[in-house]
Design an enzyme around this catalytic site. Structure first.
Site, short mmCIF file in Angstrom:
data_model
loop_
_atom_site.label_atom_id
_atom_site.label_comp_id
_atom_site.label_asym_id
_atom_site.label_seq_id
_atom_site.Cartn_x
_atom_site.Cartn_y
_atom_site.Cartn_z
N CYS A 225 48.85 68.49 17.15
CA CYS A 225 49.96 67.54 16.98
C CYS A 225 50.73 67.85 15.71
O CYS A 225 50.27 68.58 14.85
CB CYS A 225 49.41 66.12 16.92
SG CYS A 225 48.25 65.71 18.23
N ARG B 223 53.84 73.95 18.26
CA ARG B 223 52.43 73.58 18.35
C ARG B 223 52.07 73.06 19.74
O ARG B 223 50.90 73.00 20.09
CB ARG B 223 52.11 72.48 17.32
CG ARG B 223 52.12 72.98 15.88
CD ARG B 223 52.07 71.82 14.91
NE ARG B 223 51.73 72.30 13.57
CZ ARG B 223 50.59 72.06 12.96
NH1 ARG B 223 49.67 71.37 13.57
NH2 ARG B 223 50.36 72.52 11.77
N TRP C 198 49.78 65.65 21.25
CA TRP C 198 49.14 66.36 22.35
C TRP C 198 47.92 65.54 22.73
O TRP C 198 47.02 65.33 21.93
CB TRP C 198 48.73 67.77 21.91
CG TRP C 198 48.27 68.66 23.02
CD1 TRP C 198 49.04 69.31 23.93
CD2 TRP C 198 46.92 69.02 23.31
NE1 TRP C 198 48.25 70.04 24.78
CE2 TRP C 198 46.94 69.89 24.43
CE3 TRP C 198 45.69 68.69 22.75
CZ2 TRP C 198 45.79 70.43 24.98
CZ3 TRP C 198 44.53 69.22 23.31
CH2 TRP C 198 44.60 70.09 24.41
N ASN D 287 46.64 63.18 13.46
CA ASN D 287 46.20 64.38 14.17
C ASN D 287 44.68 64.41 14.14
O ASN D 287 44.07 64.05 13.13
CB ASN D 287 46.70 65.66 13.47
CG ASN D 287 48.19 65.84 13.59
OD1 ASN D 287 48.85 65.15 14.34
ND2 ASN D 287 48.72 66.78 12.83
N GLY D 288 44.06 64.90 15.20
CA GLY D 288 42.61 65.06 15.20
C GLY D 288 41.93 64.13 16.18
O GLY D 288 42.55 63.57 17.09
N GLU E 93 42.59 89.61 28.35
CA GLU E 93 43.79 89.06 27.72
C GLU E 93 44.94 88.98 28.72
O GLU E 93 45.68 87.99 28.74
CB GLU E 93 44.17 89.93 26.52
CG GLU E 93 45.57 89.69 25.95
CD GLU E 93 45.79 88.29 25.40
OE1 GLU E 93 46.96 87.97 25.11
OE2 GLU E 93 44.83 87.51 25.26
N LYS F 161 46.85 85.49 29.79
CA LYS F 161 48.29 85.28 29.71
C LYS F 161 48.84 84.72 31.02
O LYS F 161 49.67 83.81 31.03
CB LYS F 161 49.01 86.60 29.38
CG LYS F 161 48.92 87.00 27.93
CD LYS F 161 49.84 86.14 27.09
CE LYS F 161 49.54 86.32 25.62
NZ LYS F 161 48.31 85.65 25.20
N GLU G 205 47.74 81.04 31.45
CA GLU G 205 48.26 80.02 30.54
C GLU G 205 49.74 79.75 30.70
O GLU G 205 50.18 78.63 30.43
CB GLU G 205 47.92 80.35 29.08
CG GLU G 205 48.48 81.61 28.51
CD GLU G 205 47.97 81.88 27.09
OE1 GLU G 205 47.45 80.96 26.45
OE2 GLU G 205 48.09 83.02 26.64
N HIS H 16 28.87 94.30 41.17
CA HIS H 16 27.85 93.31 40.85
C HIS H 16 28.33 91.89 41.15
O HIS H 16 27.88 90.93 40.52
CB HIS H 16 27.43 93.44 39.39
CG HIS H 16 26.82 94.76 39.07
ND1 HIS H 16 25.50 95.06 39.35
CD2 HIS H 16 27.36 95.89 38.54
CE1 HIS H 16 25.25 96.31 38.99
NE2 HIS H 16 26.36 96.83 38.49
N LYS I 172 49.82 75.24 20.37
CA LYS I 172 49.87 76.49 19.64
C LYS I 172 48.73 76.62 18.66
O LYS I 172 48.11 77.67 18.52
CB LYS I 172 51.21 76.59 18.89
CG LYS I 172 51.41 77.89 18.11
CD LYS I 172 51.47 79.09 19.03
CE LYS I 172 51.75 80.38 18.30
NZ LYS I 172 51.63 81.54 19.19
#
Length: 606
Positions: free
Chosen positions: A2, A27, A74, A98-99, A479, A483, A486, A502, A601
């Site tokens: 946030c 963020r 957020w 925040n938190g 990665e 991408k 997300e 496997h 972010k």
């Protein structure tokens, strides 16, 4: 996560608070709000969704004052609704937070029995009620605020204002970053220095347990025991201008195309091109005689560390363990007795990575930080800071910060190899020349963008995609899959190509998209065999390779050809097209590329 902005002074604050929130949009958030002291009362405006909705609400019902706080939220506790948006109010107190308050239920139940009525689903609202409760019991605002924050358990950055004390702004920090700024006749608080850059360059970073009283032109800081303390005033390097898209459709697109410059800047920081030598010394790194190295990070930064593991072991002969930061402490790791730990974070505020860093410091392990934000918590707390000079990265999905991390790690790995006598002076100079070619190679690989856009069109028709790689391209496959997940919201998985037999081979059916990352290397022929196995089962395969790899694969395989380059640069160059593939797929899917749903972010809570 946030974003917090607060101002106390003598000039109108609403427009400036909103400007500060815009600087924190990178963020990620799902609602926003503002509260100001206006004529001895608290006035509040909140909106679900983006800041444009808050702007509209403020246009319809204007509020302003000379003291105020603002927030982008957020959602953690409670849905992303207007009612749950910050600021929260109780009596004459308004707060932003925040938190996560871990003991909020216990505090809320106690306050409810005392007659307080809660109107949101959030943990944050309890902070406003607790301050208000202590004030009603006869405490002054500063004592009420201090008593409140001492009762909170968890991670928090808090700012508060008061209807009947308009010249005061209070703030506190525990585990969630918070900066305080001062000027001649105003004071400010913000989640980071970027939010404060238009107002002041004089910034103080609160330490864990600190709380402060800010009045126009002055800030008094106290530690957790209530003792007045002095914290260093630093001159912030954050840019005062809002970062813009520079003619690109999205920040992510801009940041992908900035990589020749950001990689070049980063390399120039660690390499003397004239002497063909590294500016990093063996004494700085402390790895010349090390027997083990831990690399700890989250998300994309973890995949940068996992790629670097191959370099440290191949070139420097140094054993490496890579850990996801959120798992590191909880597996009770055995600390290296003669080694070090590297912590990688774009923001430098990633909560899990910061906690892992502190765990290592408590166990006397030398710490190295690979961080993009110079003034962040990790940057300040590591024994050795190695900056990535990517510049501000606004898109939630990391691109230029990732390749800057890889570039920095490549320099560390090779400098370590040289200091350990594992590569000769001649080999070192050859690798440095190879690294210095990267800006040109990245420019060259950006030229395949039209082919990648065509491939992206085909991916939009599928809900599952498989990425394959071997060696240093295995973390890159993960990665690439991350991408796509997300920002395009398509399920994707990255696998070591040799692991197909496997289990994952069962997922292959006619038309399954498979992305294979395989520039020519000693493992190419094995990867090609794995590729043929999925082709035989009907997969729709695309091979990202170089000219030699394309020739070996033959004309029957769809290939996207990348420039030939040294093994130390192959993974970095290959990162560019997988970023482009995710980007163009997301654009075609119509998603919010820069601020994908449910993501932030900077993840500043565990």
């Amino acid at each position: 996560m946030c974003g917090i902005v607060g101002i106390v002074g003598f000039d109108a604050v609403t427009e400036r608070l909103i400007d500060g929130l815009r600087r924190l949009e990178y963020r990620g958030y799902d609602s926003a709000g503002i509260a100001v002291v206006q004529n001895g009362t608290l006035q509040r405006c909140r909106a679900e969704g983006k800041l444009t909705n808050l702007d509209k609400a403020l246009h319809e019902n204007p509020i302003d004052g000379v003291t105020g706080i603002a927030h982008t939220r957020w959602a953690t506790h409670g849905r992303p609704t207007t009612d749950n948006a910050h600021p929260h109010v109780s009596g004459n107190v308004a707060i932003v937070h925040n938190g996560i308050i871990e003991n909020f239920k216990e505090l809320r139940d106690t306050l409810t029995r005392e007659g307080h009525v809660f109107v949101t689903e959030t943990d944050s609202e309890v902070i406003a009620h607790l301050i208000d409760h202590h004030v009603r019991a006869g405490l002054s605002y500063d004592k009420a605020f201090a008593k409140t924050v001492s009762s909170l358990r968890g991670a928090y950055g808090v700012a508060a204002i008061f209807a009947d004390q308009p010249e005061t702004l209070m703030a506190a920090r525990q585990g969630s970053p918070l900066a305080v700024g001062v000027s001649d006749n105003e004071a400010f608080v913000g989640s980071d220095s970027m939010a404060l850059a238009p107002f002041t360059r004089q910034v103080i970073y609160l330490e864990d347990g600190d709380w402060c009283i800010a009045t126009p032109g002055d800030v008094r800081i106290f530690n957790a025991s209530g003792t007045p303390v002095n914290r260093e005033v630093v001159i912030s390097t954050a840019a005062a201008e809002l970062v813009d898209k520079g003619g690109h459709r999205h920040f992510m697109e801009k940041e992908i195309h900035e990589q020749p410059q950001s990689v070049g800047r980063t390399l120039s920081h660690y390499i003397s091109a004239v002497d063909e030598s590294f500016t990093l010394t063996s004494g700085q790194l402390g790895l010349s005689a090390a027997d083990r190295l831990n690399i700890v990070a989250c998300g994309t930064a973890f995949y940068a560390g996992a790629t670097a593991k191959y370099w440290f072991e191949r070139y420097a002969g140094l054993a490496v363990e890579t850990d996801i930061a959120s798992e590191f402490r909880y597996r009770h790791p055995v600390m290296p007795q003669n080694g070090a730990a590297i912590f990688i974070s774009q923001s430098g505020e990633t909560a899990d990575t910061l906690a892992a860093l502190r765990h290592c410091k408590e166990n006397n392990v030398p710490t190295i930080g690979v961080v993009n934000v110079l003034e962040s918590s990790i940057a300040r707390e590591v024994d050795l800071l190695l900056r990535t000079l990517a510049g501000p990265e606004i898109g939630v999905a990391s691109t230029k910060a990732f390749t800057a991390q890889l570039s920095t790690l490549a320099c560390i790995a090779l400098a370590t190899a040289a200091s350990r006598g594992k590569i000769s002076q001649k080999e070192t100079e050859a690798k440095i020349r190879a690294l210095m070619e990267m800006p040109r190679l990245i420019n060259e690989v950006l030229g395949v963008e039209p082919q990648i856009e065509m491939l992206a069109r085909s991916l939009t028709k599928h809900r599952d995609v498989l990425y394959l790689g071997r060696g240093q391209f295995y973390p890159l496959a993960m990665e690439g899959a991350l991408k796509l997940k997300e920002i395009a919201y398509i399920h994707a998985e990255g696998y070591a190509a040799g692991e197909l037999k496997h289990g994952p081979m069962a997922l292959i059916e006619n038309g399954t998209p498979v992305i294979v990352l395989a520039p020519w290397d000693p493992l190419f022929e094995k990867t090609l065999s794995n590729l043929q196995e999925v082709v035989a089962r009907g997969a729709d395969v695309t091979l990202f390779t170089d000219r030699r790899g394309a020739k070996a694969a033959g004309e029957d395989i769809r290939t996207i050809i990348m420039p030939d380059c040294d093994p130390i640069t192959q993974a970095i160059v290959t990162a560019i097209p997988i970023q482009l593939l995710a980007y163009h797929t997301a654009v075609l899917m119509g998603t919010d590329v820069d601020q994908p749903r449910n993501l932030a972010k900077s993840v500043t809570v565990e």
